[in-house]
Design a protein around this motif. Structure first.
Motif, short mmCIF file in Angstrom:
data_model
loop_
_atom_site.label_atom_id
_atom_site.label_comp_id
_atom_site.label_asym_id
_atom_site.label_seq_id
_atom_site.Cartn_x
_atom_site.Cartn_y
_atom_site.Cartn_z
N LEU A 1 -58.68 24.32 -13.43
CA LEU A 1 -58.29 24.44 -14.70
C LEU A 1 -58.37 23.42 -15.50
O LEU A 1 -57.32 22.57 -15.54
CB LEU A 1 -57.43 25.51 -14.82
N LEU A 2 -59.29 23.36 -16.67
CA LEU A 2 -59.28 22.13 -17.59
C LEU A 2 -58.79 22.80 -18.91
O LEU A 2 -59.20 23.60 -19.35
CB LEU A 2 -60.57 21.39 -17.73
N GLY A 3 -57.84 22.23 -19.66
CA GLY A 3 -57.23 22.64 -20.69
C GLY A 3 -57.64 21.62 -22.15
O GLY A 3 -57.78 20.32 -22.01
N LEU A 4 -58.45 22.12 -23.03
CA LEU A 4 -58.86 21.47 -24.34
C LEU A 4 -57.96 21.63 -25.13
O LEU A 4 -57.38 22.68 -25.44
CB LEU A 4 -60.07 21.99 -24.83
N GLY A 5 -57.41 20.24 -25.99
CA GLY A 5 -56.32 20.43 -26.64
C GLY A 5 -56.57 21.24 -28.11
O GLY A 5 -57.65 21.29 -28.38
N VAL B 1 -61.25 25.95 -19.58
CA VAL B 1 -62.32 26.04 -18.73
C VAL B 1 -62.18 26.14 -17.21
O VAL B 1 -61.21 25.12 -16.60
CB VAL B 1 -63.52 25.03 -19.20
N VAL B 2 -62.76 26.77 -16.48
CA VAL B 2 -62.66 26.74 -15.01
C VAL B 2 -64.08 26.14 -14.38
O VAL B 2 -65.21 26.46 -14.71
CB VAL B 2 -62.68 28.34 -14.58
N VAL B 3 -63.79 25.00 -13.51
CA VAL B 3 -64.91 24.38 -12.85
C VAL B 3 -64.61 24.26 -11.66
O VAL B 3 -63.32 24.25 -11.07
CB VAL B 3 -65.02 22.72 -13.55
N ALA B 4 -65.64 23.93 -10.85
CA ALA B 4 -65.52 23.87 -9.37
C ALA B 4 -64.52 22.40 -9.03
O ALA B 4 -64.89 21.40 -9.90
CB ALA B 4 -66.82 23.74 -8.64
N ALA C 1 -64.63 18.49 -11.11
CA ALA C 1 -63.70 18.39 -12.28
C ALA C 1 -63.79 17.07 -12.82
O ALA C 1 -63.60 17.06 -14.11
CB ALA C 1 -62.45 18.65 -11.53
N ASP C 2 -63.99 15.95 -12.03
CA ASP C 2 -64.06 14.60 -12.80
C ASP C 2 -65.08 14.54 -13.78
O ASP C 2 -64.96 13.97 -14.83
CB ASP C 2 -64.21 13.46 -11.74
N HIS D 1 -57.28 18.02 -20.31
CA HIS D 1 -56.02 17.87 -19.50
C HIS D 1 -56.41 18.85 -18.32
O HIS D 1 -56.62 20.01 -18.33
CB HIS D 1 -54.80 18.31 -20.15
N ARG D 2 -56.11 18.26 -17.09
CA ARG D 2 -56.10 19.17 -15.81
C ARG D 2 -54.86 19.85 -15.78
O ARG D 2 -53.81 19.41 -15.50
CB ARG D 2 -56.58 18.22 -14.58
N ILE D 3 -54.91 21.09 -15.94
CA ILE D 3 -53.73 21.77 -16.22
C ILE D 3 -53.69 22.77 -15.07
O ILE D 3 -52.31 23.55 -15.18
CB ILE D 3 -53.73 22.68 -17.56
N GLY D 4 -54.23 22.98 -14.12
CA GLY D 4 -53.97 23.97 -13.06
C GLY D 4 -54.99 24.25 -12.13
O GLY D 4 -56.05 23.53 -12.01
N ARG D 5 -54.99 25.22 -11.53
CA ARG D 5 -55.81 25.74 -10.13
C ARG D 5 -55.85 27.06 -10.06
O ARG D 5 -55.14 28.02 -10.50
CB ARG D 5 -55.57 24.97 -8.98
N ILE D 6 -57.03 27.62 -9.54
CA ILE D 6 -57.19 28.95 -9.05
C ILE D 6 -56.64 29.04 -7.53
O ILE D 6 -57.18 28.27 -6.86
CB ILE D 6 -58.51 29.40 -9.33
#
Length: 369
Positions: free
Chosen positions: A195-199, A322-325, A329-330, A344-349
Motif C-alpha cells: 500500500l502506497l499513500g499519496l499525501g 494505491v495498491v501495487v505488487a 513498489a520501488d 509513503h509506504r503505509i502498509g500491506r495486504i
C-alpha cells in the motif's frame, strides 16, 4: 441556463407596459446570466481536449470517443459536491478554489476505476447571481478541469430567489470518463501487495461540518491567524483545495504498475480502502508511516476529537491509496514521486477471512483516545 450554458432573451423586452411585473423584479436577472455566459466562455475554451465537439451554446454537449483514442471503451461517471466547505468559502469571502474541489471530488473517483476523465459539467445555484462571485467559482472549476485533463463542456447556472439567503450558493458537478474494457480497476489484488499513500493537501472536502464545530468551539473566526499554518488566515488555510491525482495515477496505470486505488474522502481510510479490495484479504496500515499535516493535530486537540473518529471522518494526510505488487513498489514510488506526489509506504495486504477488512496500527500520538 441549459446544459450547454445557453443564453436567454433580455429580461426587459421593448414594449413592456409601465408598471407590469418583470422577471427581474421577481428576483431573476437574465441579463446577468447572459453576462456570466460571456465571461466564462474563455474559461471553458481553455479546457478543450481531444474529443470535444463544438462549443457552448447548444442544448447539449458532444464528445467523440473515437477521436479521443478509445477503441472498446466503457464509460465511467461520477457526481459530487463540496459539502459544507462552501459555508467556509462564503463566510470567508474566498471563492477561487472551491471549483477545484468540485472537480477533484468527481475526477478522483473516476481515475481509481482506471478511467481517464473526459468532460465535466457543473451546477451553480444562488438566490442572487453575483457575477464576480460566480466567475471566481467557475474559474476554479476550469482550473480543476485543466489539472485533470478534462473539458468543461457546459453546466447550469440557476438564480432562485427565496431559495438561498444573502450571498449563499450551492455547487454540484458531474464528470464522465472512459477506460478500455480490459483496463478497468481494481485487478488481481492479493496478499503480499504493498500500500502506497499519496499525501493530501489538507482537509480536502470532507468533514467540514465537524471542522466548523471545532472552529466555533475554539472561539476563532475565519479571519483569525490559522493556529496550524503560519502566515495564513484560518479561512485561507482551511480552503486549501483538494489535490487532483488524475495524471499521476493514469501514468502509473498505463505503466502497468497499478492494481487498485482508493480515493480517501468521507469515511477516511476505514470507509474507503476496503471498497477496492476483494474478499479474503486484510489491509494493514501503519499510521506512523506518514507525516500527519498540522491541521489534523489541531482539529483533534481543539475539538477533543478521538483518534478513531479522526480517521473515519478525515483523510488525515493521505488523500489516495494505491495498491501495487511488492516487486513493483520501488518503481511505482519513483514514478509517482516524479509526477509530483508525496509518496509513503503505509502498509500491506495480508490474507484474511470473509469480507475485506482494514487494520490501522500505531494511531497518532497525542490524539484523544
Amino acid at each position: 441556463m441549459e446544459a450547454a450554458l445557453t443564453s436567454s432573451p433580455t429580461s426587459t423586452p421593448k414594449g413592456t407596459p409601465p408598471g407590469s411585473l418583470t422577471y427581474r423584479e421577481a428576483g431573476v436577472d437574465i441579463d446577468a446570466g447572459d453576462a456570466l455566459v460571456e465571461a466564462i466562455k474563455p474559461l471553458a475554451k481553455s479546457t478543450d481536449r481531444t474529443g470535444t465537439m463544438g462549443g457552448l451554446g447548444g442544448f447539449g454537449a458532444l464528445f467523440d470517443l473515437k477521436a479521443a483514442g478509445f477503441t472498446d471503451p466503457v464509460l465511467v461517471s461520477s457526481t459530487d459536491g463540496v459539502g459544507t466547505k462552501l459555508r467556509v468559502a462564503i463566510d470567508a469571502g474566498r471563492h477561487a478554489t472551491v471549483g477545484i474541489d468540485l472537480v477533484a471530488m468527481c475526477v478522483n473517483d473516476l481515475v481509481v476505476q482506471g478511467a481517464e476523465p473526459l468532460f465535466f459539467l457543473d451546477y451553480f445555484a444562488s438566490g442572487k447571481l453575483r457575477l464576480d462571485q460566480a466567475r471566481d467559482v467557475i474559474a476554479g472549476i476550469a482550473e480543476g478541469c485543466r489539472q485533470a485533463g478534462c473539458a468543461l463542456v457546459g453546466g447550469e447556472t440557476a438564480e432562485m430567489p427565496g431559495m438561498y439567503a444573502a450571498e449563499d450558493y450551492d455547487l454540484a458537478g458531474f464528470a464522465v470518463g472512459a477506460a478500455e474494457r480490459g483496463a478497468l480497476l481494481p485487478r488481481a489484488v492479493g496478499p503480499g501487495d504493498v500500500l502506497l499513500g499519496l499525501g493530501s493537501a489538507g482537509v480536502h472536502s470532507n468533514g467540514f461540518s465537524l471542522v466548523r464545530r471545532v472552529v466555533a468551539a475554539a472561539g476563532l473566526s475565519l479571519a483569525d491567524p490559522a493556529p496550524f499554518a503560519a502566515g495564513q488566515s484560518l479561512g485561507e488555510a482551511l480552503l486549501a483545495p483538494t489535490r487532483i491525482y488524475v495524471k499521476s495515477l493514469l501514468g502509473l496505470h498505463r505503466a502497468g504498475l497499478l492494481k487498485a486505488a482508493a480515493h480517501i474522502t468521507g469515511g477516511g481510510l476505514p470507509g474507503n480502502l476496503p471498497r477496492v479490495l476483494p474478499a479474503g484479504v486484510t489491509a494493514v496500515v501503519d499510521a506512523a508511516a506518514w507525516p500527519v499535516p498540522p491541521v489534523f493535530a489541531w482539529l483533534a486537540g481543539a475539538g477533543n476529537v478521538a483518534a478513531d473518529e479522526m480517521l473515519r471522518v478525515f483523510n488525515c494526510g493521505i488523500g489516495m491509496v494505491v495498491v501495487v505488487a511488492a516487486a513493483d513498489a520501488d518503481k511505482a514510488t519513483a514514478h509517482l514521486a516524479a509526477a509530483g506526489e508525496s509518496v509513503h509506504r503505509i502498509g500491506r495486504i495480508e490474507a484474511g477471512d470473509g469480507a475485506a477488512t482494514l487494520r490501522i496500527d500505531n494511531l497518532p500520538q497525542g490524539w484523544p483516545r
